[in-house]
Design a protein around this motif. Structure first.
Motif, PDB file in Angstrom:
ATOM      1  N   PHE A  26      32.656  -7.620 -27.494  1.00 42.25           N
ATOM      2  CA  PHE A  26      31.908  -6.259 -27.536  1.00 42.25           C
ATOM      3  C   PHE A  26      31.541  -5.847 -28.960  1.00 42.25           C
ATOM      4  O   PHE A  26      30.575  -5.297 -28.921  1.00 42.25           O
ATOM      5  CB  PHE A  26      32.938  -5.364 -26.699  1.00 42.25           C
ATOM      6  CG  PHE A  26      33.178  -5.936 -25.300  1.00 42.25           C
ATOM      7  CD1 PHE A  26      32.218  -5.848 -24.458  1.00 42.25           C
ATOM      8  CD2 PHE A  26      34.333  -6.326 -25.118  1.00 42.25           C
ATOM      9  CE1 PHE A  26      32.668  -6.476 -23.159  1.00 42.25           C
ATOM     10  CE2 PHE A  26      34.730  -6.803 -23.981  1.00 42.25           C
ATOM     11  CZ  PHE A  26      33.904  -6.865 -22.863  1.00 42.25           C
ATOM     12  N   LEU A  27      32.399  -5.942 -29.993  1.00 46.63           N
ATOM     13  CA  LEU A  27      32.009  -5.398 -31.158  1.00 46.63           C
ATOM     14  C   LEU A  27      31.676  -6.570 -31.912  1.00 46.63           C
ATOM     15  O   LEU A  27      30.582  -6.546 -32.883  1.00 46.63           O
ATOM     16  CB  LEU A  27      33.510  -4.811 -31.940  1.00 46.63           C
ATOM     17  CG  LEU A  27      33.876  -3.386 -31.297  1.00 46.63           C
ATOM     18  CD1 LEU A  27      35.065  -3.032 -32.017  1.00 46.63           C
ATOM     19  CD2 LEU A  27      32.892  -2.296 -31.077  1.00 46.63           C
ATOM     20  N   ILE A 192      40.105  -0.711 -28.650  1.00 46.01           N
ATOM     21  CA  ILE A 192      38.701  -0.955 -28.554  1.00 46.01           C
ATOM     22  C   ILE A 192      38.666  -2.437 -28.966  1.00 46.01           C
ATOM     23  O   ILE A 192      38.133  -3.318 -28.386  1.00 46.01           O
ATOM     24  CB  ILE A 192      37.751  -0.095 -29.486  1.00 46.01           C
ATOM     25  CG1 ILE A 192      37.804   1.287 -28.920  1.00 46.01           C
ATOM     26  CG2 ILE A 192      36.409  -0.701 -29.529  1.00 46.01           C
ATOM     27  CD1 ILE A 192      37.011   2.263 -29.713  1.00 46.01           C
ATOM     28  N   GLU A 193      39.000  -2.668 -30.412  1.00 45.99           N
ATOM     29  CA  GLU A 193      39.132  -4.032 -30.997  1.00 45.99           C
ATOM     30  C   GLU A 193      40.083  -5.031 -30.108  1.00 45.99           C
ATOM     31  O   GLU A 193      39.888  -6.383 -30.324  1.00 45.99           O
ATOM     32  CB  GLU A 193      39.481  -3.951 -32.295  1.00 45.99           C
ATOM     33  CG  GLU A 193      40.869  -3.477 -33.009  1.00 45.99           C
ATOM     34  CD  GLU A 193      40.981  -3.798 -34.420  1.00 45.99           C
ATOM     35  OE1 GLU A 193      41.023  -4.692 -35.126  1.00 45.99           O
ATOM     36  OE2 GLU A 193      40.782  -2.806 -35.239  1.00 45.99           O
ATOM     37  N   ASP A 196      38.346  -7.527 -27.958  1.00 44.09           N
ATOM     38  CA  ASP A 196      37.635  -8.632 -28.432  1.00 44.09           C
ATOM     39  C   ASP A 196      38.685  -9.691 -28.735  1.00 44.09           C
ATOM     40  O   ASP A 196      38.358 -10.874 -28.480  1.00 44.09           O
ATOM     41  CB  ASP A 196      37.072  -8.101 -29.728  1.00 44.09           C
ATOM     42  CG  ASP A 196      35.543  -7.764 -29.571  1.00 44.09           C
ATOM     43  OD1 ASP A 196      35.243  -7.476 -28.483  1.00 44.09           O
ATOM     44  OD2 ASP A 196      34.819  -7.452 -30.449  1.00 44.09           O
ATOM     45  N   ALA A 248      33.299   6.156 -27.830  1.00 42.82           N
ATOM     46  CA  ALA A 248      33.606   4.712 -28.079  1.00 42.82           C
ATOM     47  C   ALA A 248      34.506   4.124 -27.324  1.00 42.82           C
ATOM     48  O   ALA A 248      34.380   2.874 -26.901  1.00 42.82           O
ATOM     49  CB  ALA A 248      33.528   4.583 -29.494  1.00 42.82           C
ATOM     50  N   GLN A 249      35.677   4.647 -27.250  1.00 39.70           N
ATOM     51  CA  GLN A 249      36.821   4.246 -26.399  1.00 39.70           C
ATOM     52  C   GLN A 249      36.573   4.039 -24.732  1.00 39.70           C
ATOM     53  O   GLN A 249      36.573   2.841 -24.009  1.00 39.70           O
ATOM     54  CB  GLN A 249      38.008   4.856 -26.339  1.00 39.70           C
ATOM     55  CG  GLN A 249      38.515   4.936 -27.579  1.00 39.70           C
ATOM     56  CD  GLN A 249      40.049   5.706 -27.809  1.00 39.70           C
ATOM     57  OE1 GLN A 249      40.932   5.202 -27.142  1.00 39.70           O
ATOM     58  NE2 GLN A 249      40.030   6.698 -28.288  1.00 39.70           N
ATOM     59  N   SER A 252      33.595   1.378 -24.486  1.00 34.84           N
ATOM     60  CA  SER A 252      34.359  -0.094 -24.753  1.00 34.84           C
ATOM     61  C   SER A 252      35.127  -0.412 -23.649  1.00 34.84           C
ATOM     62  O   SER A 252      35.220  -1.543 -22.993  1.00 34.84           O
ATOM     63  CB  SER A 252      35.235  -0.271 -26.027  1.00 34.84           C
ATOM     64  OG  SER A 252      36.109  -1.133 -26.063  1.00 34.84           O
ATOM     65  N   PHE A 256      34.855  -3.504 -21.000  1.00 33.15           N
ATOM     66  CA  PHE A 256      35.857  -4.543 -20.846  1.00 33.15           C
ATOM     67  C   PHE A 256      36.357  -4.635 -19.496  1.00 33.15           C
ATOM     68  O   PHE A 256      36.610  -5.760 -18.817  1.00 33.15           O
ATOM     69  CB  PHE A 256      37.105  -4.311 -21.739  1.00 33.15           C
ATOM     70  CG  PHE A 256      38.144  -5.045 -21.484  1.00 33.15           C
ATOM     71  CD1 PHE A 256      38.067  -6.509 -22.142  1.00 33.15           C
ATOM     72  CD2 PHE A 256      39.437  -4.646 -21.133  1.00 33.15           C
ATOM     73  CE1 PHE A 256      39.257  -7.217 -22.031  1.00 33.15           C
ATOM     74  CE2 PHE A 256      40.521  -5.514 -21.175  1.00 33.15           C
ATOM     75  CZ  PHE A 256      40.405  -6.869 -21.539  1.00 33.15           C
ATOM     76  N   ALA A 263      29.443   2.667 -18.821  1.00 37.18           N
ATOM     77  CA  ALA A 263      29.374   2.372 -20.370  1.00 37.18           C
ATOM     78  C   ALA A 263      27.953   2.724 -20.828  1.00 37.18           C
ATOM     79  O   ALA A 263      27.861   3.582 -21.777  1.00 37.18           O
ATOM     80  CB  ALA A 263      29.274   0.859 -20.830  1.00 37.18           C
ATOM     81  N   ASN A 307      30.626   1.644 -34.199  1.00 37.19           N
ATOM     82  CA  ASN A 307      30.974   0.930 -32.866  1.00 37.19           C
ATOM     83  C   ASN A 307      30.287   1.228 -31.601  1.00 37.19           C
ATOM     84  O   ASN A 307      30.060   0.470 -30.726  1.00 37.19           O
ATOM     85  CB  ASN A 307      32.527   1.325 -32.697  1.00 37.19           C
ATOM     86  CG  ASN A 307      33.560   0.518 -33.427  1.00 37.19           C
ATOM     87  OD1 ASN A 307      33.051  -0.381 -34.191  1.00 37.19           O
ATOM     88  ND2 ASN A 307      34.979   0.966 -33.507  1.00 37.19           N
ATOM     89  N   LEU A 311      28.485  -1.387 -29.201  1.00 35.47           N
ATOM     90  CA  LEU A 311      28.638  -1.486 -27.851  1.00 35.47           C
ATOM     91  C   LEU A 311      27.374  -1.218 -26.900  1.00 35.47           C
ATOM     92  O   LEU A 311      26.879  -2.036 -25.998  1.00 35.47           O
ATOM     93  CB  LEU A 311      29.603  -0.464 -27.500  1.00 35.47           C
ATOM     94  CG  LEU A 311      30.962  -0.622 -27.794  1.00 35.47           C
ATOM     95  CD1 LEU A 311      31.972   0.795 -27.771  1.00 35.47           C
ATOM     96  CD2 LEU A 311      31.829  -1.711 -27.368  1.00 35.47           C
TER      97      LEU A 311
END
Length: 397
Positions: A26-27, A192-193, A196, A248-249, A252, A256, A263, A307, A311
């Motif tokens: 995603f990132l 968030i990361e 990934d 952003a959270q 994301s 996910f 989103a 970010n 996204l």
């Protein structure tokens, strides 16, 4: 007999093809990362120099013991250690009060007592460990790295005896004032990361469907809490970096958990924050009013807007090039910040700690690609290289 042999060959080829497929990320740009893997397999010297320290770090983490919210000494007001807990970092005992409460605010000055509650540090550590382990697995295909990462993830998200409850009801509490605040939601931004890093583990035979679904279920529950709880709604209303990083959270976690509509709606709505946060000249007044003006301006772009833009690429929403009618944009905000970050202009706003120009590196690399402007890449090259800039080169450059 020949048909049987043909089927076996097809199965082998399919397995190799499946492993060679770009992972769902995603990132990080999955296609770019796949190209790096191919270069590494071809013994490209530059790529090998980027990946060698990743593998070395991952080897160190192979002996790591799982940590969880259950390891903290303190117990949240709920009575369950499964609930995440932390203390507001910029609040200190009031010396004029016998017991120091209620605590008083000293913006930008971190109270070392916050380290006595370990949940925030352990969540950050989990993300860091999974970063190196999942990258090492992706590049080498060695199952030992994936197995360890999944063991760590299982302890935090799935195991009944150690899992974290999907809420931040008690994050960044202020002694003598409250048990937790919406502002504390910023402490879960590493999730968030982490999405990934889990994407890189998708081809591992150690990652069962049940395990994957278990973690996704946790994310769905936490996402629901973000959207419906008092703390979540409070953070959504934040006008500064807290609101950006909240968006952003949500975006994301929605991607996910396969909720693309949420989103897209979140990313589209987030664009309205630009008129509030960024001036036509590119200043970020709400961040510049803080005691670490340039650090917060950088963080709002790095952890927040860039970010969101990445996204947005996945969801079909162009955050990179959005501009208000009077010219406010994240592009303009970056251009305003650069000369201060690179010491080309004297910083005239409050900055009580040294500014780390390395934090600007990711912004410049991403901007170079997003805006097809080599000037940003040249500016990035002027920043002193370290392990973090090398990692950025691997993931984004």
């Amino acid at each position: 007999m020949r048909n049987k042999f043909f089927c076996i060959v097809l199965a082998i080829l399919y397995g190799q093809f499946s492993f060679a497929q770009a992972p769902k990320l995603f990132l990080i740009n999955a296609g770019q990362l796949k190209a790096k893997k191919e270069a590494w397999q071809e013994q490209d010297k530059k790529t090998k120099s980027l990946i060698a320290p990743i593998i070395s770090k991952a080897v160190d983490f192979l002996t790591a013991k799982p940590k969880s919210v259950m390891d903290k000494i303190s117990t949240p007001p709920s009575g369950s250690k499964h609930d995440y807990m932390s203390q507001a970092p910029y609040f200190w005992p009031d010396p004029s009060k016998p017991n120091g409460t209620p605590y008083i605010r000293k913006d930008g000055e971190r109270n070392p007592d916050i380290r006595k509650i370990t949940d925030a540090a352990f969540l950050h550590e989990l993300t860091n460990q999974c970063k190196f382990l999942s990258l090492a697995y992706y590049f080498t295909g060695q199952e030992k790295y994936a197995t360890k990462a999944i063991e760590l993830l299982h302890a935090w998200f799935i195991a009944p005896e150690t899992k974290m409850n999907p809420n931040l009801n008690y994050a960044q509490a202020i002694p003598g004032i409250n048990d937790g605040r919406g502002i504390g939601i910023i402490e879960s931004r590493s999730l968030i990361e982490l999405a990934d890093w889990m994407g890189l583990l998708a081809t591992s035979k150690s990652l069962s469907v049940a395990e994957t679904e278990g973690i996704k279920t946790w994310y769905k529950q936490y996402l629901d809490w973000l959207l419906t709880s008092k703390n979540g709604k409070d953070e959504h209303r934040s006008k500064n970096n807290h609101g950006t990083i909240y968006d952003a959270q949500v975006a994301s976690f929605a991607l996910f958990t396969d909720n693309e509509e949420l989103a897209k709606n979140t990313l589209t709505a987030s664009l309205q924050r630009i008129a509030i946060q960024i001036t036509p000249e590119g200043e970020q007044p709400l961040e510049l009013a803080r005691t670490k003006a340039y650090s917060y301006s950088t963080m709002n772009l790095n952890d927040g807007w860039f970010n969101l833009a990445l996204l947005g690429e996945r969801a079909g929403i162009d955050v990179w090039n959005y501009q208000t009618t009077d010219g406010r944009s994240i592009h303009k905000a970056l251009d305003w910040l650069i000369p201060y970050g690179l010491e080309e202009k004297t910083k005239d706003r409050k900055q009580i700690i040294p500014y780390n120009s390395g934090e600007l590196y990711r912004l410049l690399v991403l901007a170079g690609r997003a805006y097809k402007n080599k000037t940003y890449l040249k500016q990035a090259a002027s920043i002193k290289q370290d392990k973090e800039t090398q990692l950025t080169d691997l993931l984004y450059n």
